[in-house]
Each structure stands twice: as C-alpha cells, then as structure tokens.
Design a protein around this motif. Structure first.
Motif, PDB file in Angstrom:
ATOM      1  N   LEU A  82     -18.081  81.568 -25.633  1.00  0.00           N
ATOM      2  CA  LEU A  82     -17.735  80.366 -24.549  1.00  0.00           C
ATOM      3  C   LEU A  82     -16.404  79.958 -24.437  1.00  0.00           C
ATOM      4  CD1 LEU A  82     -21.140  79.483 -22.801  1.00  0.00           C
ATOM      5  CD2 LEU A  82     -19.481  81.214 -22.312  1.00  0.00           C
ATOM      6  N   PRO A 130     -15.105  73.938 -23.521  1.00  0.00           N
ATOM      7  CA  PRO A 130     -15.214  73.386 -22.346  1.00  0.00           C
ATOM      8  C   PRO A 130     -16.367  73.598 -21.757  1.00  0.00           C
ATOM      9  CG  PRO A 130     -12.504  73.588 -22.175  1.00  0.00           C
ATOM     10  CD  PRO A 130     -13.353  74.746 -23.125  1.00  0.00           C
ATOM     11  N   LEU A 131     -16.970  75.167 -21.757  1.00  0.00           N
ATOM     12  CA  LEU A 131     -18.372  75.505 -21.576  1.00  0.00           C
ATOM     13  C   LEU A 131     -19.316  75.327 -22.377  1.00  0.00           C
ATOM     14  CD1 LEU A 131     -16.516  79.060 -18.979  1.00  0.00           C
ATOM     15  CD2 LEU A 131     -17.803  76.433 -18.217  1.00  0.00           C
ATOM     16  N   GLN A 146     -19.368  72.948 -24.167  1.00  0.00           N
ATOM     17  CA  GLN A 146     -19.539  71.265 -24.314  1.00  0.00           C
ATOM     18  C   GLN A 146     -20.901  70.972 -23.069  1.00  0.00           C
ATOM     19  OE1 GLN A 146     -15.583  69.252 -24.930  1.00  0.00           O
ATOM     20  NE2 GLN A 146     -16.219  68.531 -26.409  1.00  0.00           N
ATOM     21  N   PHE A 147     -20.200  71.670 -22.528  1.00  0.00           N
ATOM     22  CA  PHE A 147     -21.355  71.512 -20.688  1.00  0.00           C
ATOM     23  C   PHE A 147     -22.403  72.042 -20.831  1.00  0.00           C
ATOM     24  CE2 PHE A 147     -22.651  73.068 -16.630  1.00  0.00           C
ATOM     25  CZ  PHE A 147     -22.919  71.575 -15.513  1.00  0.00           C
ATOM     26  N   PHE A 148     -22.603  73.397 -21.165  1.00  0.00           N
ATOM     27  CA  PHE A 148     -23.611  73.578 -21.922  1.00  0.00           C
ATOM     28  C   PHE A 148     -24.409  72.874 -22.351  1.00  0.00           C
ATOM     29  CE2 PHE A 148     -26.607  76.903 -23.377  1.00  0.00           C
ATOM     30  CZ  PHE A 148     -27.710  77.873 -23.214  1.00  0.00           C
TER      31      PHE A 148
END
Length: 291
Positions: free
Chosen positions: A176, A179-180, A182-184
């Motif tokens: 990923l 940013p994704l 980190q969000f996950f």
C-alpha cells in the motif's frame, strides 16, 4: 477475583467462561481487582511508561544433564535448552495466570490463551530473511507437546518457498502507499484499543502474545533488555544470552567453575504487583533447577 475464578478463567477451562459485555476476543475483562490497579493504567498510559527490568542467572549443570538425557531417552533428539526454558515459562504462566494479563484501552484483561512469539531465520546465513512464529499451547502442555508444536512451527516457517500468515499479511500491507499504511495501522490500533479487533487478525499479529522471546545467545553475545512493544498486547519480553562461566563454591567451600545463562525480562508492571512477579520467578527457577 478469587483464586478459583482465576484458575477457571485463565487456566485450562477457558470454554466454561461465559463472555460478558466489555470482554475481548483475546481476553476477559478483570473486574474484581485492587482498586489501585484500576487507576494505574490511567496514570501510566503506555508500556514504555511502566516497563520493569530484571534478570535471572540460571545454572546450567542440571539443565544440560536433563536435556542430554531427554535426547537419549525420547524422540526429542534436537531438544535444546531454549525449548526447555520456553516450556518452563508456559508452565509458570499457567500456574500464575496474572502474568498472562495485559492492558488494553486502559483496562486490565485476562488473556484467554497461552502463546509464544519469536523471530527466526529461515536459513542460518546473514542474508537470510526472518519470519515470526506465534504458536499457541494448552495450559497443561507437557515438554514434549511444547517441543512438538515449536518444532512444527519452525520447520514450516523455514521453508523458503512458503510464507506464514504473518508474512503474507505484512506483504499485503507493505504494497500500500505510505499514507494508506499509516491509516491502516491507525485503524488496527483504534480497533485494538476498543477491543474490537477480529480474531483472525489477533492470530496473525505476533504482538498479541503471552510473551515474546529472543535467543540472543545463538548470535554469540550476552542477553539484552528488550523493550516492550506499544503495539499489541504483549506484557512480557524475555531475552536469553550466550552460555557463560562463573566461579561458585562447592559443598566443601572450594571454588569451582560453573556454566550459566542470563535470562533478562522486561515486564509491564501494571498487570500485577511485584510480589506476584517474584513468585512467578521463584517457580520458574524451581522448574529449571529440577526440570
């Protein structure tokens, strides 16, 4: 919580406990405890705030003799000292279940399984990749049961062409964008904090374990004090060093050379008191002295 209730919940008969509101997939809320322990997680928010360091020097004379005898008399021909120590730690946690508790969402939980997490190399080369195994055990598992389970997990993970669930999960997340990722990770932490993390994720994330162990001695150096991970629910980290020698007095008061190994522990002091941890260590020392 009475001793009988603790043994029922945190011991062998997990399935007899009826889940209540506020429990998690990986543990049950400890509702009856010293009021002060209910406040401590609000005073020390993280494991980094509450790490305690201590060590045990284990004499190897009886332990090595036991391992040699087991190799000779059983099918555990590759039994090692580290496997005996793992088995002793599991037995100690089964007998002293408060050591298998954890803090999540600033609440105390009793873990409803026993597991070990450890990092292994797929091959004994400097360029070989590492993988993490996290097998689970019954509270009444024998040394042979522990040896067999660990042996199977290590053999399966050392197959270069295969990947275990943890590796596959990490590989998917790693594809990923940053940013994704980190969000996950933020979502996982949030769900974990609230006790809503699915069982499937708990089983493949090695940081949700009774204790983490590293055999530093296999690299030829002494043990270290390894930090606890803020991610996950692990409350105990054990580091084993290389075999070393020291001078001791024999029965006649004469100095003799003995071998020992240092076990260095880092624990989360929020889950129970120092006297309880001392009792666990005394029991562990007794097991390793008379395996």
């Amino acid at each position: 919580m009475s001793k009988k209730e603790i043994k029922k919940i945190e011991g062998k008969k997990f399935f007899n406990y009826k889940r209540r509101f506020g429990d998690r997939n990986d543990g049950w809320r400890v509702r009856s405890h010293d009021p002060f322990f209910g406040i401590i997680p609000h005073l020390m928010h993280t494991r980094l705030d509450s790490m305690v360091f201590f060590e045990e020097k284990i004499d190897l004379e009886d332990l090595e003799a036991f391992v040699r005898q087991q190799r000779k008399d059983s099918d555990m021909t590759d039994l090692s000292i580290v496997m005996v120590i793992m088995s002793a730690c599991l037995r100690a946690m089964a007998q002293y279940p408060k050591a298998n508790r954890f803090i999540a969402g600033r609440k105390i939980f009793a873990r409803n399984y026993l597991s070990i997490a450890m990092v292994i190399k797929k091959e004994l080369t400097k360029d070989s990749t590492e993988t993490t195994i996290c097998p689970r055990f019954d509270p009444d598992a024998s040394l042979h049961d522990v040896w067999e389970t660990i042996h199977k997990a290590i053999d399966a993970s050392k197959k270069v062409e295969d990947s275990n669930s943890t590796e596959k999960f990490a590989a998917i997340v790693n594809r990923l964008p940053v940013p994704l990722i980190q969000f996950f990770i933020f979502l996982i932490k949030a769900f974990d904090y609230c006790g809503l993390l699915p069982k499937a994720l708990i089983k493949i994330i090695p940081f949700h374990t009774s204790y983490f162990i590293t055999d530093i001695g296999s690299t030829g150096i002494g043990s270290v004090y390894h930090h606890l991970y803020e991610f996950g629910t692990c409350s105990v980290f054990l580091s084993m060093g290389k075999k070393e020698k020291y001078l001791a007095l024999d029965g006649d008061g004469k100095p003799v050379e003995r071998k020992f190994v240092n076990l260095r522990f880092v624990v989360d002091e929020r889950v129970t008191d120092g006297f309880y941890y001392a009792s666990v260590m005394k029991y562990l020392r007794k097991l390793l002295k008379n395996p």
